[in-house]
Design a protein around this motif. Structure first.
Motif, PDB file in Angstrom:
ATOM      1  N   ARG A  26       0.839  -1.195   0.000  1.00  0.00           N
ATOM      2  CA  ARG A  26       0.000   0.000   0.000  1.00  0.00           C
ATOM      3  C   ARG A  26       0.878   1.250   0.000  1.00  0.00           C
ATOM      4  O   ARG A  26       2.011   1.221   0.475  1.00  0.00           O
ATOM      5  N   ARG A  27       0.315   2.329  -0.512  1.00  0.00           N
ATOM      6  CA  ARG A  27       1.032   3.604  -0.481  1.00  0.00           C
ATOM      7  C   ARG A  27       1.255   3.999   0.977  1.00  0.00           C
ATOM      8  O   ARG A  27       0.389   3.821   1.827  1.00  0.00           O
ATOM      9  N   PHE A  28       2.429   4.538   1.237  1.00  0.00           N
ATOM     10  CA  PHE A  28       2.797   4.920   2.604  1.00  0.00           C
ATOM     11  C   PHE A  28       3.693   6.148   2.517  1.00  0.00           C
ATOM     12  O   PHE A  28       4.883   6.034   2.248  1.00  0.00           O
ATOM     13  N   PHE A  29       3.115   7.315   2.700  1.00  0.00           N
ATOM     14  CA  PHE A  29       3.833   8.573   2.565  1.00  0.00           C
ATOM     15  C   PHE A  29       4.640   8.547   1.272  1.00  0.00           C
ATOM     16  O   PHE A  29       4.078   8.398   0.212  1.00  0.00           O
ATOM     17  N   GLY A  30       5.965   8.623   1.319  1.00  0.00           N
ATOM     18  CA  GLY A  30       6.785   8.609   0.101  1.00  0.00           C
ATOM     19  C   GLY A  30       7.292   7.229  -0.257  1.00  0.00           C
ATOM     20  O   GLY A  30       8.216   7.092  -1.033  1.00  0.00           O
ATOM     21  N   GLY A  31       6.689   6.178   0.316  1.00  0.00           N
ATOM     22  CA  GLY A  31       7.162   4.823   0.074  1.00  0.00           C
ATOM     23  C   GLY A  31       6.015   3.851  -0.084  1.00  0.00           C
ATOM     24  O   GLY A  31       4.918   4.233  -0.488  1.00  0.00           O
ATOM     25  N   SER A  32       6.289   2.600   0.265  1.00  0.00           N
ATOM     26  CA  SER A  32       5.297   1.535   0.160  1.00  0.00           C
ATOM     27  C   SER A  32       5.276   0.726   1.446  1.00  0.00           C
ATOM     28  O   SER A  32       6.333   0.302   1.934  1.00  0.00           O
ATOM     29  N   ALA A  33       4.084   0.505   1.993  1.00  0.00           N
ATOM     30  CA  ALA A  33       3.913  -0.280   3.210  1.00  0.00           C
ATOM     31  C   ALA A  33       3.733  -1.745   2.869  1.00  0.00           C
ATOM     32  O   ALA A  33       3.127  -2.087   1.850  1.00  0.00           O
ATOM     33  N   LEU A  34       4.240  -2.625   3.721  1.00  0.00           N
ATOM     34  CA  LEU A  34       4.016  -4.055   3.623  1.00  0.00           C
ATOM     35  C   LEU A  34       3.000  -4.414   4.701  1.00  0.00           C
ATOM     36  O   LEU A  34       3.238  -4.166   5.893  1.00  0.00           O
ATOM     37  N   VAL A  35       1.868  -4.978   4.281  1.00  0.00           N
ATOM     38  CA  VAL A  35       0.746  -5.238   5.179  1.00  0.00           C
ATOM     39  C   VAL A  35       0.330  -6.698   5.044  1.00  0.00           C
ATOM     40  O   VAL A  35       0.156  -7.205   3.935  1.00  0.00           O
ATOM     41  N   ARG A  36       0.146  -7.355   6.178  1.00  0.00           N
ATOM     42  CA  ARG A  36      -0.321  -8.743   6.192  1.00  0.00           C
ATOM     43  C   ARG A  36      -1.440  -8.868   7.206  1.00  0.00           C
ATOM     44  O   ARG A  36      -1.299  -8.423   8.345  1.00  0.00           O
ATOM     45  N   ASN A  37      -2.549  -9.429   6.773  1.00  0.00           N
ATOM     46  CA  ASN A  37      -3.729  -9.590   7.632  1.00  0.00           C
ATOM     47  C   ASN A  37      -4.147  -8.257   8.269  1.00  0.00           C
ATOM     48  O   ASN A  37      -4.513  -8.205   9.440  1.00  0.00           O
ATOM     49  N   GLY A  38      -4.039  -7.196   7.512  1.00  0.00           N
ATOM     50  CA  GLY A  38      -4.474  -5.883   7.962  1.00  0.00           C
ATOM     51  C   GLY A  38      -3.497  -5.122   8.836  1.00  0.00           C
ATOM     52  O   GLY A  38      -3.769  -3.996   9.228  1.00  0.00           O
ATOM     53  N   ALA A  39      -2.354  -5.717   9.162  1.00  0.00           N
ATOM     54  CA  ALA A  39      -1.369  -5.054  10.032  1.00  0.00           C
ATOM     55  C   ALA A  39      -0.101  -4.732   9.249  1.00  0.00           C
ATOM     56  O   ALA A  39       0.470  -5.598   8.584  1.00  0.00           O
ATOM     57  N   GLN A  40       0.332  -3.483   9.358  1.00  0.00           N
ATOM     58  CA  GLN A  40       1.579  -3.088   8.711  1.00  0.00           C
ATOM     59  C   GLN A  40       2.745  -3.611   9.536  1.00  0.00           C
ATOM     60  O   GLN A  40       2.822  -3.381  10.739  1.00  0.00           O
ATOM     61  N   PHE A  41       3.666  -4.320   8.870  1.00  0.00           N
ATOM     62  CA  PHE A  41       4.828  -4.844   9.580  1.00  0.00           C
ATOM     63  C   PHE A  41       6.142  -4.305   9.017  1.00  0.00           C
ATOM     64  O   PHE A  41       7.207  -4.559   9.566  1.00  0.00           O
ATOM     65  N   GLY A  42       6.055  -3.545   7.947  1.00  0.00           N
ATOM     66  CA  GLY A  42       7.260  -2.989   7.370  1.00  0.00           C
ATOM     67  C   GLY A  42       6.935  -2.002   6.271  1.00  0.00           C
ATOM     68  O   GLY A  42       5.766  -1.780   5.947  1.00  0.00           O
ATOM     69  N   PHE A  43       7.980  -1.393   5.731  1.00  0.00           N
ATOM     70  CA  PHE A  43       7.806  -0.483   4.604  1.00  0.00           C
ATOM     71  C   PHE A  43       9.130  -0.312   3.879  1.00  0.00           C
ATOM     72  O   PHE A  43      10.192  -0.633   4.417  1.00  0.00           O
ATOM     73  N   VAL A  44       9.025   0.158   2.656  1.00  0.00           N
ATOM     74  CA  VAL A  44      10.196   0.500   1.854  1.00  0.00           C
ATOM     75  C   VAL A  44      10.159   2.004   1.652  1.00  0.00           C
ATOM     76  O   VAL A  44       9.153   2.563   1.213  1.00  0.00           O
ATOM     77  N   MET A  45      11.260   2.649   2.001  1.00  0.00           N
ATOM     78  CA  MET A  45      11.365   4.096   1.872  1.00  0.00           C
ATOM     79  C   MET A  45      12.751   4.413   1.329  1.00  0.00           C
ATOM     80  O   MET A  45      13.753   3.961   1.908  1.00  0.00           O
ATOM     81  N   LYS A  46      12.811   5.128   0.207  1.00  0.00           N
ATOM     82  CA  LYS A  46      14.081   5.521  -0.412  1.00  0.00           C
ATOM     83  C   LYS A  46      15.009   4.331  -0.617  1.00  0.00           C
ATOM     84  O   LYS A  46      16.210   4.404  -0.351  1.00  0.00           O
TER      85      LYS A  46
END
Length: 99
Positions: A26-46
């Motif tokens: 999912r979109r996450f500010f300037g990056g991408s969130a990693l979400v499993r079963n509705g909970a964000q557990f990580g993200f990619v930023m820059k």
């Protein structure tokens, strides 16, 4: 890094972490969130993968030289200690990233 490139990198990391389709990107500010079963557990930023850590994981990540996520806002540095950059040796080893 463009939002498309960030999303592509997030999809690549997601495919290494879990079976295809089990992680939503999912979109996450300037990056991408990693979400499993509705909970964000990580993200990619820059171009960096950050994972949510507990106390034990935080100690391991710090021992590997990882830094917590940080950003500048209102002229000051904000550090988010719930998310740490995944150590380079883990990124380079799909078996470690998966575990």
């Amino acid at each position: 890094m463009t939002s498309e490139a960030t999303r592509g990198l997030a999809l690549d990391f997601a495919s290494q972490i879990a079976p295809a389709g089990s992680i939503d990107i999912r979109r996450f500010f300037g990056g991408s969130a990693l979400v499993r079963n509705g909970a964000q557990f990580g993200f990619v930023m820059k171009g960096t993968l950050y994972l949510r850590v507990d106390e034990a994981m935080r100690a391991e990540f710090e021992a590997d030289g990882s830094e917590p996520f940080s950003y500048r806002a209102a002229g000051r540095e904000v550090t988010v200690r719930r998310y740490y950059a995944v150590p380079a040796h883990v990124i380079d080893d799909p078996a470690l990233l998966h575990s």
